[in-house]
Motif scaffolding. Structure first.
Motif, PDB file in Angstrom:
ATOM      1  N   HIS A 847     -12.134   1.189 -29.087  1.00 38.96           N
ATOM      2  CA  HIS A 847     -11.881   0.049 -27.776  1.00 38.96           C
ATOM      3  C   HIS A 847     -11.490  -1.328 -28.432  1.00 38.96           C
ATOM      4  O   HIS A 847     -11.010  -2.018 -27.621  1.00 38.96           O
ATOM      5  CB  HIS A 847     -13.002   0.298 -26.927  1.00 38.96           C
ATOM      6  N   LEU A 848     -12.198  -1.778 -29.388  1.00 37.24           N
ATOM      7  CA  LEU A 848     -11.937  -3.187 -29.595  1.00 37.24           C
ATOM      8  C   LEU A 848     -10.487  -3.375 -30.462  1.00 37.24           C
ATOM      9  O   LEU A 848     -10.229  -2.627 -31.357  1.00 37.24           O
ATOM     10  CB  LEU A 848     -12.844  -3.732 -30.610  1.00 37.24           C
ATOM     11  N   PRO A 849      -9.834  -4.392 -29.971  1.00 41.05           N
ATOM     12  CA  PRO A 849      -8.303  -4.524 -30.545  1.00 41.05           C
ATOM     13  C   PRO A 849      -8.336  -4.342 -32.116  1.00 41.05           C
ATOM     14  O   PRO A 849      -7.408  -3.800 -32.840  1.00 41.05           O
ATOM     15  CB  PRO A 849      -7.709  -5.624 -29.646  1.00 41.05           C
ATOM     16  N   TRP A 850      -9.219  -5.419 -32.619  1.00 36.62           N
ATOM     17  CA  TRP A 850      -9.060  -5.591 -34.085  1.00 36.62           C
ATOM     18  C   TRP A 850      -9.200  -4.247 -34.868  1.00 36.62           C
ATOM     19  O   TRP A 850      -8.837  -3.735 -35.873  1.00 36.62           O
ATOM     20  CB  TRP A 850      -9.657  -6.626 -34.601  1.00 36.62           C
ATOM     21  N   ALA A 851     -10.299  -3.643 -34.332  1.00 33.11           N
ATOM     22  CA  ALA A 851     -10.725  -2.298 -34.867  1.00 33.11           C
ATOM     23  C   ALA A 851      -9.497  -1.207 -34.618  1.00 33.11           C
ATOM     24  O   ALA A 851      -9.237  -0.384 -35.660  1.00 33.11           O
ATOM     25  CB  ALA A 851     -11.872  -1.848 -34.511  1.00 33.11           C
ATOM     26  N   ARG A 852      -8.820  -1.534 -33.658  1.00 26.78           N
ATOM     27  CA  ARG A 852      -7.906  -0.415 -33.189  1.00 26.78           C
ATOM     28  C   ARG A 852      -6.616  -0.524 -34.294  1.00 26.78           C
ATOM     29  O   ARG A 852      -6.141   0.488 -34.773  1.00 26.78           O
ATOM     30  CB  ARG A 852      -7.435  -0.408 -31.891  1.00 26.78           C
ATOM     31  N   SER A 853      -6.323  -1.714 -34.568  1.00 22.80           N
ATOM     32  CA  SER A 853      -5.327  -2.121 -35.761  1.00 22.80           C
ATOM     33  C   SER A 853      -5.576  -1.465 -36.959  1.00 22.80           C
ATOM     34  O   SER A 853      -4.787  -1.099 -37.691  1.00 22.80           O
ATOM     35  CB  SER A 853      -4.959  -3.430 -35.493  1.00 22.80           C
ATOM     36  N   VAL A 854      -6.992  -1.631 -37.379  1.00 21.29           N
ATOM     37  CA  VAL A 854      -7.201  -0.996 -38.640  1.00 21.29           C
ATOM     38  C   VAL A 854      -7.050   0.483 -38.736  1.00 21.29           C
ATOM     39  O   VAL A 854      -6.568   0.883 -39.681  1.00 21.29           O
ATOM     40  CB  VAL A 854      -9.002  -1.635 -38.948  1.00 21.29           C
ATOM     41  N   PHE A 855      -7.906   1.076 -37.630  1.00 20.67           N
ATOM     42  CA  PHE A 855      -7.640   2.482 -37.697  1.00 20.67           C
ATOM     43  C   PHE A 855      -6.638   3.225 -37.073  1.00 20.67           C
ATOM     44  O   PHE A 855      -6.543   4.383 -36.968  1.00 20.67           O
ATOM     45  CB  PHE A 855      -9.041   2.921 -37.110  1.00 20.67           C
ATOM     46  N   GLY A 856      -5.678   2.265 -36.225  1.00 18.17           N
ATOM     47  CA  GLY A 856      -4.807   3.067 -35.714  1.00 18.17           C
ATOM     48  C   GLY A 856      -5.067   3.721 -34.476  1.00 18.17           C
ATOM     49  O   GLY A 856      -4.285   4.869 -34.172  1.00 18.17           O
ATOM     50  N   THR A 857      -5.971   3.422 -33.824  1.00 17.57           N
ATOM     51  CA  THR A 857      -6.293   4.224 -32.618  1.00 17.57           C
ATOM     52  C   THR A 857      -5.976   3.671 -31.305  1.00 17.57           C
ATOM     53  O   THR A 857      -5.364   2.241 -31.089  1.00 17.57           O
ATOM     54  CB  THR A 857      -8.035   4.140 -32.521  1.00 17.57           C
ATOM     55  N   GLU A 858      -6.117   4.494 -30.225  1.00 15.70           N
ATOM     56  CA  GLU A 858      -5.790   4.041 -28.643  1.00 15.70           C
ATOM     57  C   GLU A 858      -6.908   4.192 -28.116  1.00 15.70           C
ATOM     58  O   GLU A 858      -7.922   5.112 -28.217  1.00 15.70           O
ATOM     59  CB  GLU A 858      -4.615   4.901 -28.271  1.00 15.70           C
ATOM     60  N   PRO A 859      -7.180   3.378 -27.188  1.00 14.46           N
ATOM     61  CA  PRO A 859      -8.271   3.396 -26.197  1.00 14.46           C
ATOM     62  C   PRO A 859      -8.248   4.553 -25.391  1.00 14.46           C
ATOM     63  O   PRO A 859      -7.252   5.193 -25.201  1.00 14.46           O
ATOM     64  CB  PRO A 859      -8.259   2.212 -25.381  1.00 14.46           C
ATOM     65  N   LEU A 860      -9.677   5.288 -25.185  1.00  8.45           N
ATOM     66  CA  LEU A 860      -9.718   6.529 -24.462  1.00  8.45           C
ATOM     67  C   LEU A 860     -10.490   6.266 -23.433  1.00  8.45           C
ATOM     68  O   LEU A 860     -11.052   5.522 -23.130  1.00  8.45           O
ATOM     69  CB  LEU A 860     -10.647   7.730 -25.236  1.00  8.45           C
ATOM     70  N   ASN A 861      -9.786   7.041 -22.171  1.00  4.18           N
ATOM     71  CA  ASN A 861     -10.664   6.997 -20.868  1.00  4.18           C
ATOM     72  C   ASN A 861     -12.023   8.052 -20.653  1.00  4.18           C
ATOM     73  O   ASN A 861     -12.304   8.717 -21.901  1.00  4.18           O
ATOM     74  CB  ASN A 861      -9.749   7.105 -19.596  1.00  4.18           C
ATOM     75  N   ALA A 862     -12.589   7.756 -19.722  1.00  3.84           N
ATOM     76  CA  ALA A 862     -13.899   8.562 -19.481  1.00  3.84           C
ATOM     77  C   ALA A 862     -13.513  10.058 -19.856  1.00  3.84           C
ATOM     78  O   ALA A 862     -14.350  10.852 -20.373  1.00  3.84           O
ATOM     79  CB  ALA A 862     -14.647   8.418 -18.263  1.00  3.84           C
TER      80      ALA A 862
END
Ligand code: ATP
Length: 894
Positions: A847-862
């Motif tokens: 969920h955190l943008p900077w971490a997302r850019s490191v791991f190349g992830t997208e936010p997930l919904n519930a």
């Protein structure tokens, strides 16, 4: 150390070994009868420094940190980072490098903690020694010794410094460490006739640091300490070897290699398939890197080292000091504990309860080492009592004071008996100085002292095991005075001994003789038996419970004692030790085959000599047993070495026994051995838990990557993500599993088969199963989600699902045999904290943008989170189903 301190032998003056003891005493300004004063000791300590050998230089901390990178597994990962960088995957290269740094820091910290625990452990075994200072005997730490100190030594003591002998009674010393001579050499106080430069081995008037007294009693004046000792002179040549890796460490190391090889094969297989399919080379390289990272269990060695170190530290706090890490593993699989009786199974609180003399048996009243009490019925016969008790009082080295006693508990009980009979043992010993002695030896089972009579004759006092004394006696003191010892007397005395022994009393006889001329210690004269004492030594209160625990744990207990068979049998009965009673003499008559056949049915070995212990250990080992053997005397050392787990007594044990042992008990208590066995089992269980946990992750990762590739999907996990999971997400739960509290039923099942490999077929299967479920779950979810939520979100879901699989699988790993679910799963709070932490960190990564850019992830919904959680929980469900199918869930309960 102050190297400018004055040398003990001033330049140009002869060495101490060339002088008589009086000359040495004069040179060092000490009276051997009183020793140095505390003030003098302090001044000399300031001048000479501590009595320590210089320690080898420590490896600097920064080098220890760099050592973390010397591991070949890490080498492969570094290559992976370089490959990732070379093909332009800078993000992965950076993450791999950073995670490897974190791994090194964690590994270094874990190792440091392990090292500290082991150092603290070593400090618990500081050598002490008996000295005479200010006229009194006291026990001091060996490093406080100074030149001039008077040190008192007996069989089994390690010599703490170089010194000139002032008293030497039948002294023999093992000097192999210094001279290479394997046989013990006799030592005397005489100055050598030829004072030219003598080799060490011939300096018979000297004792040298770190050699061991194997026989007799000695007093020395310390002539050299620390690096100035003969040992100090060669200390540079001595290398304290590092501990070899334990069998488990070797097993896990080879496992790591095999996994790495497996990943090699997987990489090649994958690359071939991908090449045939015509995939881009850069993609192939990226996946190959990910596979290599997935397969390597880089965290295992550090967790194993820390688990063992913390485990032994915990044991030490409970009274069991483990000297070799490898013995923790043997402890967990011990099948037999052979225990000394006196002091280990019993309290070693001796009280004389009965005295037989002149054909009559008297009760002795009073408790413990309190001198209040009386020999009931003998009050009107002080002379008879004096004759009966004198050898017990004089042939004795113990001192009893208002606050307790110094010396051997059996002897202290006899001093108390003398006091109850109206005698002052210390006073009598001063009146009747010794001209010679034969110190007590567990092999001969008696002690003798020689005293000059005014008329030139010699009085001999002897005390010891009654059956042994009877063979030395020709006369006996009867109601009508001294008579020849005939068969009737002999039978009466043996009957008394058996009957006292039958009520659990330890039996000792006293004898005396008057001989013409000076003593001839080599051959005792025909003695007159004057009395027999029955001494109570109650069993330790916890010993019975510990015995019951051993029974339920499938660990046999055998009592080994120098005491009479009747005494041993009575105490064994009180302690619920079952099985035949066999004596040392019977043991001598058995062939090895016969003994091997009978040994499982024997519960008590009585009247044994220390050598018998080796025979017993061998017979048990031949039957496939893993043997723990206790010992305290110098002669017990070979048996302690021969046993899988040699256990020495920390209090009553000699230095030599402690050095030969794998485990030292600080409280000498049998139940501590049982607790150590329990702890050994728990440590092994925990190692199994984290190994299963971590390997399942590795296998799961390999299968996931291969599966996705076979299904024609993109790699669900990047190399950086995998390494992140392997180290950051898995590390803390693995550590939490490593310190899991022992299962309640850990002592309710038989010992583990020592031949068992940590990863047997059953465990490999369960690791493979968990890995397969993770792979199927992750790949299927990825395949199904891609068309619905898009490739990036689906990849994030796959990554998250794989992480969550680990959380559920840690619960699997924790409960290998018991029920999978239940309250017991809540007992390890650290594990739940770690799991909550992992979940939080994963939420950050998603969920955190900077971490997302490191791991190349997208936010997930519930709903997506719920789907991930649901999929991940299948690893637990599958295990539940498998166990239900096996019908094992309820067999063992926590
Ligand atoms: P363990 O049970 O620990 O092996 P133990 O006390 O049964 O030890 P030892 O100490 O070897 O065995 O004693 C054996 C026998 O020697 C005892 O039964 C006793 O008769 C005799 N004995 C013990 N201590 C002394 C002593 N200080 N002086 C003379 N005889 C002794």
């Amino acid at each position: 150390m102050d190297v400018t301190a004055p040398p003990v032998a001033p330049a140009g003056e002869p060495d101490a070994y060339c002088l008589t003891s009086t000359e040495v005493a004069a040179r060092l300004g000490v009276d051997p009868a009183t020793g140095l004063s505390e003030q003098e000791t302090a001044e000399r300590a300031a001048a000479h420094g501590p009595n320590r050998l210089a320690e080898p230089a420590r490896r600097p901390e920064w080098l220890k940190f760099l050592d973390q990178f010397r591991n070949w597994l890490i080498g492969i990962l570094l290559i992976a980072a370089v490959v990732a960088g070379a093909i332009g995957d800078i993000k992965d290269a950076v993450v791999i490098t950073v995670v490897l740094q974190i791994n090194a820091v964690l590994g270094y910290l874990q190792e440091r903690r392990a090292e500290r625990s082991l150092e603290a452990l070593r400090r618990m075994l500081v050598p002490t020694t008996r000295v005479r200072r200010d006229g009194a005997e006291r026990v001091v730490e060996a490093h406080t010794l100074v030149p001039g100190d008077v040190v008192l030594l007996e069989a089994g003591d390690r010599v703490p410094a170089d010194g000139r002998l002032v008293v030497a009674e039948s002294v023999e010393v093992a000097e192999a460490a210094l001279t290479g001579e394997s046989q013990p050499v006799a030592k005397t106080t005489a100055a050598p006739a030829d004072t030219a430069s003598l080799p060490l081995a011939e300096r018979t008037g000297m004792l040298f640091m770190n050699t061991a007294v194997t026989r007799g009693r000695a007093e020395i004046i310390v002539t050299a300490t620390g690096m100035r000792t003969e040992l100090g002179a060669i200390a540079e040549e001595l290398r304290t070897g590092t501990e070899p890796p334990s069998p488990l460490q070797v097993q896990l190391d080879s496992l790591g290699r095999r996994l790495a090889m497996l990943s090699g094969v997987a990489v090649v297989a994958y690359a071939l398939v991908a090449l045939v399919r015509g995939e881009a080379l850069a993609d192939i390289a990226l996946r190959a890197v990910a596979l290599a990272v997935a397969a390597i269990p880089e965290g295992l060695p550090a967790v194993l080292a820390l688990t063992l170190a913390l485990g032994v530290y915990r044991m030490a706090r409970h009274g069991a000091i483990v000297k070799r890490l490898a013995s923790v593993e043997s402890l967990g699989s011990a099948t037999v504990v052979c225990s000394d009786k006196t002091g280990t199974l019993t309290l070693n609180e001796m009280t004389v309860r009965a005295l037989w003399t002149g054909g009559r048996l008297y009760d002795v009243t009073g408790q413990g080492y309190d001198t209040k009490g009386a020999v009931r019925g003998a009050e009107g016969h002080p002379d008879r009592l004096l004759d009966a008790v004198l050898p017990f009082a004089v042939c004795n080295d113990a001192h009893v004071t208002d606050d307790g006693f110094v010396g051997d508990p059996t002897e202290a009980a006899l001093v108390v008996l003398a006091a109850k009979a109206g005698m002052d043992a210390d006073g009598l010993r001063a009146e009747l100085p010794r001209t010679g002695e034969l110190p007590f030896d567990a092999a001969t089972k008696y002690m003798a002292t020689f005293h000059a009579e005014p008329d030139g004759r010699t009085r001999v006092h002897v005390k010891g095991a009654v059956d042994v004394l009877l063979d030395l006696c020709t006369e006996v003191l009867t109601e009508d005075g001294v008579r020849d010892l005939d068969d009737r007397h002999r039978k009466e005395i043996l009957d008394i001994t058996s009957s006292l022994g039958g009520s659990g009393l330890r039996v000792l006889g006293a004898a005396t003789a008057l001989v013409d001329g000076p003593p001839e210690p080599a051959a005792l004269p025909g003695l007159t038996l004057v009395s027999v004492a029955g001494i109570a030594d109650p069993p330790r209160p916890q010993a019975r419970d510990a015995m019951a625990l051993c029974r339920s744990a499938g660990v046999a207990v055998k009592m080994i004692t120098g005491d009479h068979a009747a005494t041993a049998a009575a105490i064994a009965h009180e302690l619920d030790i079952t099985g035949e009673v066999v004596t040392g003499a019977e043991l001598d008559r058995m062939t090895p085959d016969e003994l091997a056949e009978r040994i499982d049915g024997i519960g008590v070995f009585a009247r044994v000599a220390p050598e018998h212990k080796v025979t017993i250990v061998r017979a048990l080992s031949d039957r496939g047993h893993i043997v723990a053997m206790t010992g305290d005397g110098v002669n017990d050392a070979p048996a302690l070495r021969a046993a899988h787990i040699g256990v020495a007594m920390g209090r009553a044990g000699t230095d030599v026994a402690k050095e030969a042992a794998d485990l030292v008990l600080t409280d000498d208590d049998f139940s501590t051995i049982v607790r150590a066995v329990r702890e050994g089992r728990a440590i092994y269980d925990n190692i199994v838990k984290f190994v299963r946990f971590q390997l399942a992750t590795n296998v799961g990762a390999i299968l996931t990557l291969l599966g996705a590739s076979l299904a024609g999907l993109p790699a669900p996990l990047t190399a950086a993500q995998l390494l992140w999971i392997n180290i950051i997400m898995d590390g803390p739960p693995a550590m939490a599993l490593a310190v899991d509290p022992a299962r309640d039923d850990v002592m309710r099942h038989p010992p583990r088969d020592p031949q068992e490999r940590i990863l047997d077929a059953r465990r490999l299967l369960s690791i493979g199963r968990a890995g397969a479920v993770m792979a199927v779950g992750t790949v299927v979810l990825l395949a199904l989600a891609r068309p619905r939520v898009g490739a990036d979100t689906a990849a994030t879901m796959a990554f998250t699902t794989f992480v969550l699989f680990q959380l559920f699988n840690s619960l699997n790993a924790r409960a290998e045999d018991g029920p999978l679910l239940g309250r017991h799963q809540l007992r390890n709070r650290t594990l739940w904290l770690c799991l909550a932490g992992v979940l939080a960190v994963q939420a950050v990564a998603v969920h955190l943008p900077w971490a997302r850019s490191v791991f190349g992830t997208e936010p997930l919904n519930a709903a997506q989170w719920a789907l991930c959680l649901g999929t991940a929980s299948t690893v637990l469900l599958v295990e539940l189903v498998v166990r239900a199918a096996r019908g094992r869930t309820t067999r063992r309960t926590e």
